[in-house]
Structure formats: C-alpha cells, structure tokens
Design a protein around this motif. Structure first.
Motif, PDB file in Angstrom:
ATOM      1  N   VAL A 148       0.754  -1.045   0.149  1.00 28.89           N
ATOM      2  CA  VAL A 148       0.016   0.001  -0.038  1.00 28.89           C
ATOM      3  C   VAL A 148       0.859   1.159  -0.064  1.00 28.89           C
ATOM      4  O   VAL A 148       1.599   1.519   0.910  1.00 28.89           O
ATOM      5  N   TRP A 149       0.775   1.874  -1.258  1.00 29.24           N
ATOM      6  CA  TRP A 149       1.962   3.189  -1.248  1.00 29.24           C
ATOM      7  C   TRP A 149       0.941   4.490  -1.104  1.00 29.24           C
ATOM      8  O   TRP A 149       0.118   4.714  -1.289  1.00 29.24           O
ATOM      9  N   ALA A 150       1.687   5.367  -0.438  1.00 27.67           N
ATOM     10  CA  ALA A 150       1.485   6.587  -0.460  1.00 27.67           C
ATOM     11  C   ALA A 150       2.589   7.645  -1.131  1.00 27.67           C
ATOM     12  O   ALA A 150       3.607   7.386  -0.850  1.00 27.67           O
ATOM     13  N   GLU A 151       2.021   8.117  -2.147  1.00 33.44           N
ATOM     14  CA  GLU A 151       3.066   8.655  -3.339  1.00 33.44           C
ATOM     15  C   GLU A 151       2.716  10.185  -3.256  1.00 33.44           C
ATOM     16  O   GLU A 151       1.732  10.529  -3.430  1.00 33.44           O
ATOM     17  N   GLN A 152       3.991  10.849  -3.113  1.00 34.92           N
ATOM     18  CA  GLN A 152       4.000  12.259  -3.407  1.00 34.92           C
ATOM     19  C   GLN A 152       4.837  12.748  -4.423  1.00 34.92           C
ATOM     20  O   GLN A 152       5.988  12.243  -4.670  1.00 34.92           O
ATOM     21  N   SER A 165       8.507  10.451  -4.529  1.00 28.45           N
ATOM     22  CA  SER A 165       8.694   9.726  -3.298  1.00 28.45           C
ATOM     23  C   SER A 165       7.561   9.045  -2.909  1.00 28.45           C
ATOM     24  O   SER A 165       6.381   9.515  -3.016  1.00 28.45           O
ATOM     25  N   ARG A 166       7.684   7.721  -2.410  1.00 28.97           N
ATOM     26  CA  ARG A 166       6.557   6.927  -2.149  1.00 28.97           C
ATOM     27  C   ARG A 166       6.831   6.053  -1.022  1.00 28.97           C
ATOM     28  O   ARG A 166       8.139   5.521  -0.976  1.00 28.97           O
ATOM     29  N   VAL A 167       6.298   5.757  -0.067  1.00 26.71           N
ATOM     30  CA  VAL A 167       6.625   5.073   1.140  1.00 26.71           C
ATOM     31  C   VAL A 167       5.518   4.031   1.463  1.00 26.71           C
ATOM     32  O   VAL A 167       4.371   4.397   1.116  1.00 26.71           O
ATOM     33  N   GLY A 168       5.781   2.816   1.856  1.00 24.64           N
ATOM     34  CA  GLY A 168       4.718   1.832   1.826  1.00 24.64           C
ATOM     35  C   GLY A 168       4.564   0.826   3.160  1.00 24.64           C
ATOM     36  O   GLY A 168       5.472   0.894   3.607  1.00 24.64           O
TER      37      GLY A 168
ATOM     38  N   SER B  76      13.441  -4.341   8.987  1.00 23.16           N
ATOM     39  CA  SER B  76      13.954  -4.047   7.623  1.00 23.16           C
ATOM     40  C   SER B  76      13.212  -3.198   6.553  1.00 23.16           C
ATOM     41  O   SER B  76      11.990  -3.187   6.941  1.00 23.16           O
ATOM     42  N   TRP B  77      14.098  -2.595   5.677  1.00 22.80           N
ATOM     43  CA  TRP B  77      13.238  -1.876   4.619  1.00 22.80           C
ATOM     44  C   TRP B  77      14.110  -1.864   3.690  1.00 22.80           C
ATOM     45  O   TRP B  77      15.481  -1.983   3.858  1.00 22.80           O
ATOM     46  N   THR B  78      13.579  -1.660   2.286  1.00 21.90           N
ATOM     47  CA  THR B  78      14.237  -1.499   1.291  1.00 21.90           C
ATOM     48  C   THR B  78      13.941  -0.298   0.413  1.00 21.90           C
ATOM     49  O   THR B  78      12.804   0.103   0.291  1.00 21.90           O
ATOM     50  N   ALA B  79      14.595   0.202  -0.066  1.00 22.05           N
ATOM     51  CA  ALA B  79      14.588   1.538  -1.102  1.00 22.05           C
ATOM     52  C   ALA B  79      14.941   1.226  -2.423  1.00 22.05           C
ATOM     53  O   ALA B  79      16.022   0.715  -2.422  1.00 22.05           O
ATOM     54  N   THR B 173      11.702   7.983  -9.432  1.00 19.74           N
ATOM     55  CA  THR B 173      11.001   7.687  -8.083  1.00 19.74           C
ATOM     56  C   THR B 173      11.722   6.915  -7.107  1.00 19.74           C
ATOM     57  O   THR B 173      12.517   5.864  -7.452  1.00 19.74           O
ATOM     58  N   HIS B 174      11.722   7.156  -5.890  1.00 21.02           N
ATOM     59  CA  HIS B 174      12.258   6.414  -4.788  1.00 21.02           C
ATOM     60  C   HIS B 174      11.185   5.711  -3.907  1.00 21.02           C
ATOM     61  O   HIS B 174      10.159   6.522  -3.791  1.00 21.02           O
ATOM     62  N   SER B 175      11.045   4.577  -3.798  1.00 23.25           N
ATOM     63  CA  SER B 175      10.174   3.843  -3.325  1.00 23.25           C
ATOM     64  C   SER B 175      10.637   3.057  -2.144  1.00 23.25           C
ATOM     65  O   SER B 175      11.783   2.492  -1.987  1.00 23.25           O
ATOM     66  N   VAL B 176       9.842   3.284  -0.824  1.00 17.92           N
ATOM     67  CA  VAL B 176      10.536   2.685   0.375  1.00 17.92           C
ATOM     68  C   VAL B 176       9.486   1.766   1.179  1.00 17.92           C
ATOM     69  O   VAL B 176       8.605   2.342   1.377  1.00 17.92           O
ATOM     70  N   ALA B 177       9.730   0.609   1.279  1.00 17.31           N
ATOM     71  CA  ALA B 177       8.874  -0.351   2.211  1.00 17.31           C
ATOM     72  C   ALA B 177       9.648  -1.269   2.706  1.00 17.31           C
ATOM     73  O   ALA B 177      10.605  -1.681   2.495  1.00 17.31           O
TER      74      ALA B 177
END
Lengths: 347, 177
Positions: A148-152, A165-168, B76-79, B173-177
């Motif tokens: 589930v992503w929050a994307e800005q 940037s997105r964080v999920g 843990s997390w991965t970007a 795009t950077h993705s972090v989860a």
C-alpha cells in the motif's frame, strides 16, 4: 474570533472528503522533519504477539472474507502535501521482497481498495485512510504480496529531474480454507571462515520449510571465548524475505581484532513469532578455509497464534477417540460378551 | 444403540463448538497500534545542468533520508530507485533519452542514527546501474528501534548522439517499504 471559527467550520464543511480526514494531529513519533510517512494503525487481535503484523498487513483469509485496516499518512514538511494512496503488486524472489513497477497490479491489488485514493495532508499534520481487502469467493489458495503506497510527486522544474517519493506498507495475504498454512524454517550448520580482508565470518543456511513468506532477522552472540570473553550480539545479515521453499545464506562479519577462539557461537533467527536458535563451538581459521561446526538446535519457539490451531484438533481428536472407545466397549458388552470372553480364556 | 448415537452427536457437537471460533474470529477483530511511521524525504526537483549529445551529464539528487520509527525488533526496509525516459519538445525518438541511458549510484551513507545494518546499492558513481527498472538504492536489516539513514545519490543521464538539443525532463522515483 467567532467569525473566524465560523469560517473554519464552513471551510471544513466544504472541503472534499479526502481533506476532511486530514487532521492537524501531530504525525507519528520519530519521523524526521521534511518527510512523508506511513504507519499501520491497527492489527488483527489474533496476531497481537506477531511483530510482523504490527508493521505489515499480514493475514490469512478464506475466500469471500473482507478485512479493513486503518493507515496514517503523515507530512512533516512545512508545506501541504498532495498524496496518492494505492495498492501495487509485489513479489518474493531471491531472498527479497520486490516491489512491482509503478502501479503494477496483481490479484491482491485487484482485491484491495484504499479510501480515499488521494489525500491532502497539511504541513506538520496527518491523515487517515482505510485499506480494504475483499477476497472473492472463487479465489484460489496461496499467498499474495503487495504494497500500500503513499506517493507524493514534486512539481517538475523546467530542465531537470522531477523527483517522486513513495513510502509503503507491505502486504502478505494468504488465502485458503481452514487453518492458516504453517510458517517455519530451519537453520543449517554453522561455518566459521574469514572474508577476503581477513575478518572472521560466521555463516549458516536458513531454509523456509513452511508455506508462507518469512521476514528474517537475527543475531549472533559469542560466549565462552578465550579468557571467558563474550562478544555481541551482532546483527546477522541475510536476504530479508524468504519465499516458501527458498534457501538463503546468513552471515555475520565480525571485527578482525576478534580472537580466533574457540567460542560458543549462538545464532538466533526469527520471523514474526517463529524463532530458531542453533549453537556450536567455533574457531576461526587462519585463512579463508571454512570450518564447519556440528551444531545443536537449542531452542525452538513458535507463536501463540499457532498454538490454538494445534491444541484444538488435539483436544478434538482425544475426545473422539474416547467416545469411540466408550462405544466400542459398550457394543462389545451388549452384543457378545460371552464368546469374546471364551476366546480370551482359550488363548 | 440409540444411546450410542446420542453420545456421538453430543461429542461431534462439542468438537464443532471448539473449532469454529478459532477461524471465524481471526479476520474481524483488530486492535489499535501506536507505533511510529516509516518515512522518506519529501521529493525535490533538481536541475540537471547542461551537456551535449553523446556526453553524460551527472547530477546529485540531494539527500534522501529514510526514517524508520516502527520500532520493530530486527526490522528491515528496502529503498528502490527507478527513472522514466527524459524527453523534450514532442518526445519523438530524437527528443527522447531512454531510461536505459539513466544510471544511479546511491554512494555510501552520508548520515544516520540508530542501530541497523545499512547496505548501499551502489558504492560509487563508478558502479552506477541503469534504472530503467527499479534497482535497490539502499536497504537496512536488523534494525533495533528507531533508526534513520541518509544518502546522497548521483544520477547520470547519457544522451545518445542522435538526441537533439533541448531541455530534457524526466522523473526519478524512490520507493521505500
């Protein structure tokens, strides 16, 4: 002042649905300034003791089931953030939880809705949203992954790199009738070796022997060393997510100054509530030639969640066995006690 | 025999009563969590500078910070980072720099707090990777409590010799989860 309040009330009433859920509440603790944050606000009662379920959407659902989870999006910048909320696919491969590209879909994401789908988060504030997973009645068994992503998105400047940037929050959703498939893993024998720089390394192999993905973490501690030295715990590094059946090496690189040993090495690995510990006496070699150590599984602990699944069938089986035994004895007594007794006497 | 049947039914009923709630209650009841969030730096735009066709242009993307306040044991997390194509004008083939010509290097961490095993995706610009598909930029494992990690990635855009002059824009795009 009253006019101001009235204005505020009017603004709130006129604001779109997405903005209403945005509140001036302080963002979750610990998030640094200038950030977009996401947090899970609820977890299933049945997984209260599972640390994974506190940060990820982890559940086992039957076809036709629906679950809902509250999430919070926080904005610690000094500007209002326009944030898109959606679920996208993910997979578990090569010991890692891998995100799909962009908004890539899979079965799980098609079952998942995030409401609202976009939200305006005020500076220094947060907003809540709801994630709903509705498994269709004809869904096939198996575990699916998503995020589930929050994307800005940043406004693009002419002639440059526009950054997004997105964080999920990861999702691990298992589908199937009845009890949840087991989560389990084994840890292989310990090996003491040295890397190219001469630093001592402790290695082992971990294999996922269950039917659900595992998020592995662990640590190594050394004791009973030369002169009674103790060292650690040191974090053990390994592929972070292991798919069912997958095998991954786990290694811990230690400081070169560490005496060669012998040490009593104890490695503890865990995923959620499943914990495995192995130990063995190791001595680091002078060169990179690895030394395998006979190891001993010293402790095995499973989660409380699984216990009920084991206890209930056991109790049920015992009850049925008792009843059957009772009936068998009853019938024997009524139908033909004499011939049996004769036979017993003859024997 | 009627006795026996009755007893069996009672026993099965008891068993049913024991097993049903275990499965049925699983998915409905939840409890509230008070843990913190996983956060990533808000996006910023960077000017790429200018270059000529056939010559790579390198730009620092500025600091990217991941903060993990979820407070989980051994978290843990991965970007990951991924790029779009860079285009100018009408985005015709000669006005497009394909994403395969965009490379990324995380470099070492430039800051951080808390305990975690932090692993950069690419140690330096010399080992930059094409980010036409998402590549791991940074990861952390074995995190104990609240932790944060900052890196300052370099993005290198290599316009092909066929690229016409113009102002090119693209998205990383950077993705972090």
């Amino acid at each position: 002042m009253r006019r101001l309040l009235l204005l505020a009330a009017l603004t709130a009433a006129l604001a779109p649905v997405g903005a209403v859920s945005a509140v001036q509440a302080p963002p979750a603790p610990g998030v640094e300034t200038g950030q977009l944050g996401i947090a899970l606000l609820e977890a299933p009662e049945s997984r209260r003791d599972d640390p994974r379920a506190r940060i990820y959407v982890v559940d086992h659902l039957e076809p036709g089931d629906t679950i809902r989870r509250q999430i919070q999006v926080s904005n610690t910048t000094d500007e209002t953030a326009s944030v898109a909320l959606y679920a996208a696919s993910a997979s578990v491969q090569d010991g890692a939880f891998t995100f799909g590209e962009g908004r890539a879909a899979n079965e799980l994401t098609r079952w998942t809705t995030v409401s609202p789908s976009s939200v305006s988060v005020p500076a220094g504030g947060s907003a809540t949203a709801q994630v709903t997973v509705a498994v269709p009645p004809d869904a096939e068994d198996g575990e699916r992954y998503g995020v589930v992503w929050a994307e800005q998105a940043a406004a693009a400047d002419a002639g440059g790199i526009s950054s997004v940037s997105r964080v999920g929050i990861r999702m691990y959703v298992s589908v199937g009738e009845g009890a949840e498939p087991v989560s389990d893993f084994t840890v292989g024998q310990l090996t003491a070796t040295r890397d190219a720089d001469g630093a001592p390394v402790v290695q082992a192999t971990v294999q996922n022997t269950g039917q659900r993905a595992l998020d592995m973490g662990g640590e190594l501690s050394l004791s009973d060393g030369p002169g009674g030295l103790k060292a650690g715990p040191f974090p053990a590094s390994l592929g972070t997510t292991l798919g069912p059946g997958d095998e991954e090496p786990v290694s811990t690189v230690l400081d070169e100054a560490l005496p060669a040993g012998p040490w009593l090495a104890r490695i503890t690995l865990r995923s959620g509530e499943v914990v495995r510990t192995v130990e063995g006496t190791i001595t680091f070699p002078d060169d990179a030639k690895p030394i395998t150590v006979r190891t001993l599984v010293v402790a095995e602990r499973d989660g409380g969640g699984d216990d009920l699944g084991v206890v209930v069938p056991t109790v049920a089986a015992t009850l049925i066995a008792l009843v059957l035994l009772f009936l068998f004895l009853l019938c024997r007594r009524r139908d033909g006690a004499e011939p049996d007794e004769t036979a017993a006497a003859a024997a | 025999m009627r006795h026996a049947l009755l007893v069996t039914t009672a026993a099965l009923g008891l068993v049913g009563g024991l097993t049903l709630p275990a499965g049925a209650a699983d998915t409905t009841t939840t409890f509230t969590l008070t843990a913190g969030a996983l956060g990533v730096s808000a996006p910023v735009s960077k000017n790429l500078g200018s270059g000529s066709a056939g010559a790579p242009v390198s730009a620092s993307l500025g600091d990217v910070t991941v903060s993990d306040a979820r407070g989980t044991l051994l978290g843990s997390w991965t970007a990951t980072a991924v790029s779009s194509a860079f285009t100018t004008g009408g985005a015709t083939p000669n006005e497009t720099i394909a994403a395969t010509n965009v490379t990324y290097a995380s470099g070492l961490e430039t800051g951080g707090s808390g305990t975690a095993v932090r692993v950069p995706g690419q140690l330096s610009a010399a080992v930059a990777v094409a980010i036409d598909t998402a590549k791991t930029a940074f990861s952390a494992t074995g995190a104990l409590g609240t932790n944060s990690t900052t890196w300052s990635p370099t993005v290198i855009v290599s316009p092909p010799s066929s690229a016409v002059a113009g102002t090119y824009t693209g998205t990383v795009t950077h993705s972090v989860a």
